[in-house]
Design an enzyme around this catalytic site. Structure first.
Site, short mmCIF file in Angstrom:
data_model
loop_
_atom_site.label_atom_id
_atom_site.label_comp_id
_atom_site.label_asym_id
_atom_site.label_seq_id
_atom_site.Cartn_x
_atom_site.Cartn_y
_atom_site.Cartn_z
N LYS A 273 0.86 -1.20 0.00
CA LYS A 273 0.00 0.00 0.00
C LYS A 273 0.88 1.23 0.00
O LYS A 273 1.83 1.32 0.78
CB LYS A 273 -0.86 0.00 1.28
CG LYS A 273 -1.81 1.19 1.39
CD LYS A 273 -3.13 0.90 0.73
CE LYS A 273 -3.98 2.14 0.56
NZ LYS A 273 -3.62 2.96 -0.63
N LYS B 174 4.89 2.95 8.71
CA LYS B 174 3.76 3.75 9.22
C LYS B 174 2.50 2.90 9.30
O LYS B 174 1.69 3.06 10.21
CB LYS B 174 3.58 5.06 8.45
CG LYS B 174 2.92 4.99 7.12
CD LYS B 174 2.64 6.40 6.55
CE LYS B 174 3.83 6.98 5.84
NZ LYS B 174 3.50 8.14 4.99
N LYS C 144 5.44 2.21 -2.83
CA LYS C 144 5.41 3.61 -3.27
C LYS C 144 5.74 3.66 -4.74
O LYS C 144 6.45 2.80 -5.25
CB LYS C 144 6.46 4.43 -2.51
CG LYS C 144 6.21 5.91 -2.56
CD LYS C 144 5.13 6.26 -1.57
CE LYS C 144 5.00 7.73 -1.31
NZ LYS C 144 4.34 7.94 -0.01
N THR D 281 -4.90 13.18 6.19
CA THR D 281 -3.49 13.28 6.59
C THR D 281 -3.29 14.52 7.45
O THR D 281 -2.69 14.45 8.54
CB THR D 281 -2.56 13.32 5.36
OG1 THR D 281 -2.91 12.26 4.48
CG2 THR D 281 -1.10 13.18 5.79
N ASN E 110 -1.92 19.64 -0.07
CA ASN E 110 -3.08 19.01 0.58
C ASN E 110 -2.86 18.85 2.09
O ASN E 110 -3.72 19.19 2.90
CB ASN E 110 -3.38 17.66 -0.06
CG ASN E 110 -4.55 16.97 0.62
OD1 ASN E 110 -5.60 17.57 0.85
ND2 ASN E 110 -4.37 15.74 1.01
N SER F 223 -7.32 5.68 3.92
CA SER F 223 -7.24 4.86 2.70
C SER F 223 -7.67 3.43 3.02
O SER F 223 -8.40 2.79 2.25
CB SER F 223 -5.81 4.82 2.15
OG SER F 223 -5.56 5.91 1.30
N1 GLU Z 1 0.75 9.12 0.13
C1 GLU Z 1 0.25 8.97 1.48
C2 GLU Z 1 1.38 8.62 2.42
O1 GLU Z 1 2.53 8.90 2.17
C3 GLU Z 1 -0.93 8.03 1.56
C4 GLU Z 1 -0.70 6.65 1.03
C5 GLU Z 1 -1.96 5.80 0.93
O2 GLU Z 1 -3.03 6.27 1.28
O3 GLU Z 1 -1.81 4.65 0.49
O4 GLU Z 1 1.17 8.12 3.50
#
Ligand code: GLU
Length: 415
Positions: A69, A93, A105, A190, A221, A349
């Site tokens: 994810k 995280k 990622k 976030t 954002n 998410s």
């Molecule tokens: N891009 C966000 C992060 O760095 C969210 C990633 C997601 O929701 O999968 O945590």
């Protein structure tokens, strides 16, 4: 010399956590690099007729605790090592915030402000054409990150659906528009999570949130929603910045009016009634809390040496260098690391993925309530671990996360 290689920096933290937990070196070896990474070149026919090639990567770091994810970043400076480090942080995280997901990622080396809307859509669809075999509901679930948004998720989802006979694919992407299976509160999540953790950190520091002054670097954002949420709670956000510069209002900015100004002009600069300042001046302002919500390697040793805040909350991923952290530790500044401060987005998410799979959608209060409880629980757990072991919060968070991932890997028989 400042250590700015994000992958090497996170590997060093991982090594220390594995050693502190008394785990075998194999655990470090498994976690030090992604399990796999796909590199592709996205071809976009520009409006002027030229075809331009954009390098792109998706890293699958670890899926011991659940499907890969993590977001997709569009930024001209993205490179393979940065994508790897960002994927490691997603694994960590997700373990800290305690969702059954692993870490991934993606990055595309492109300046999206240089693209027309049609070119951006082509790029988003081209990304899916190249990476479709890598993702999937139970395999790898992408989301937005720096410079990507709900619209880009919508195009990507549509492209994936076209490639797969219009299968029910809502749950393959999160951070989607509400009209396409998005979750209430995902957009704000976030920033809300960062603000909740910032308040919790202030309280631990004996700072009354209503009397505190906060500066936020970055008004994308995450920075925007952090500022909105703090201001809504009566906490003074006195300075914010974006790539074009910063603004200061010592008694606190009118954040909603600022959001309208940014919508009109595209930047925070020249917001009436404020004094201009640089990004570096913002980080070293005489405030109680600094929230870096932009990009990596901002709080260097020299910036840390000049900082006057007593709490730093990392809304961005990787904003503090190891030398910056050491300097802040030396000076007794409480640094809430990225993997504790910013998992609110991926947490919601996860709730979006759950809702998509059930075809049943929860009201905003339910989502926001779960988010607040999860953020507070994670922060308290890490804070208390740090107290117990006499470490900073980053070391405590790495130990917590590595311990959880290692247990899942051991049970699976990976070591
Ligand atoms: N891009 C966000 C992060 O760095 C969210 C990633 C997601 O929701 O999968 O945590």
């Amino acid at each position: 010399m400042e250590s700015t290689n994000l992958l090497r920096n996170t590997q060093e933290e991982l090594r220390q956590a594995v050693a502190a937990l008394g785990l075998p070196d194999e655990v470090y070896d498994i976690l030090a690099e992604p399990r796999r990474m796909l590199e592709a070149h996205l071809l976009v026919r520009r409006d002027d007729g030229r075809t331009v090639r954009y390098p792109a990567w998706r890293a699958h770091h670890n899926n011991a605790r659940g499907p890969y994810k993590g977001g997709i970043r569009f930024h001209p400076g993205v490179n393979a090592d940065e994508v790897k480090a960002l994927a490691v942080w997603m694994t960590l995280k997700n373990a800290v915030i305690d969702i059954p997901m692993g870490g991934a990622k993606a990055g595309v080396a492109v300046d999206p402000s240089d693209l027309s809307p049609r070119e951006l859509e082509t790029l988003a669809r081209e990304f899916i054409r190249e990476f479709a075999s890598f993702i999937g509901v139970d395999r790898d679930v992408p989301a937005p990150d720096v410079n990507t948004n709900e619209q880009i998720m919508a195009w990507m989802m549509d492209e994936y659906a076209r490639m797969h006979d219009d299968a029910d694919i809502f749950a393959i992407f999160t951070g989607k528009p509400l009209a396409l299976g998005g979750s209430q509160d995902r957009l704000e999540a976030t920033g809300q999570g960062v603000a909740i953790v910032a308040e919790a950190a202030m309280r631990r520091r004996g700072l009354a949130p209503r009397a505190a002054r906060v500066a936020i670097q970055g008004f994308g954002n995450v920075g925007t929603h952090t500022a909105r949420y703090l201001a809504g709670r009566g906490i003074a956000v006195v300075a914010v910045s974006d790539v074009r510069g910063g603004i200061l209002h010592p008694r606190g900015l009118d954040v909603e009016a600022l959001v309208a100004h940014v919508r009109r002009t595209g930047s925070v600069v020249d917001f009436p009634g404020t004094t201009p300042l640089t990004n570096e001046e913002l980080l070293t302002l005489d405030v109680d809390v600094v929230i870096p919500a932009a990009l990596e390697n901002q709080v260097t040793e020299s910036v840390a040496g000049a900082m006057r805040a007593t709490v730093v909350v990392e809304a961005a991923n990787g904003p503090t260098t190891p030398e910056g952290q050491a300097e802040l530790d030396r000076r007794g500044v409480l640094v809430v690391p990225d993997i504790v401060a910013n998992p609110g987005g991926v947490y919601v998410s996860y709730l979006e993925w759950v809702q998509n799979r059930h075809g049943y959608y929860w009201p905003r209060e339910d989502v926001a309530g779960r988010l607040a409880a999860a953020m507070e629980r994670a922060f308290d757990t890490v804070y208390e671990l740090a107290q117990e072991h006499g470490t900073n919060l980053r070391q405590a968070a790495y130990r917590l996360a590595v311990g959880k991932v290692a247990e899942a890997m051991r049970l699976r028989g990976w070591y």
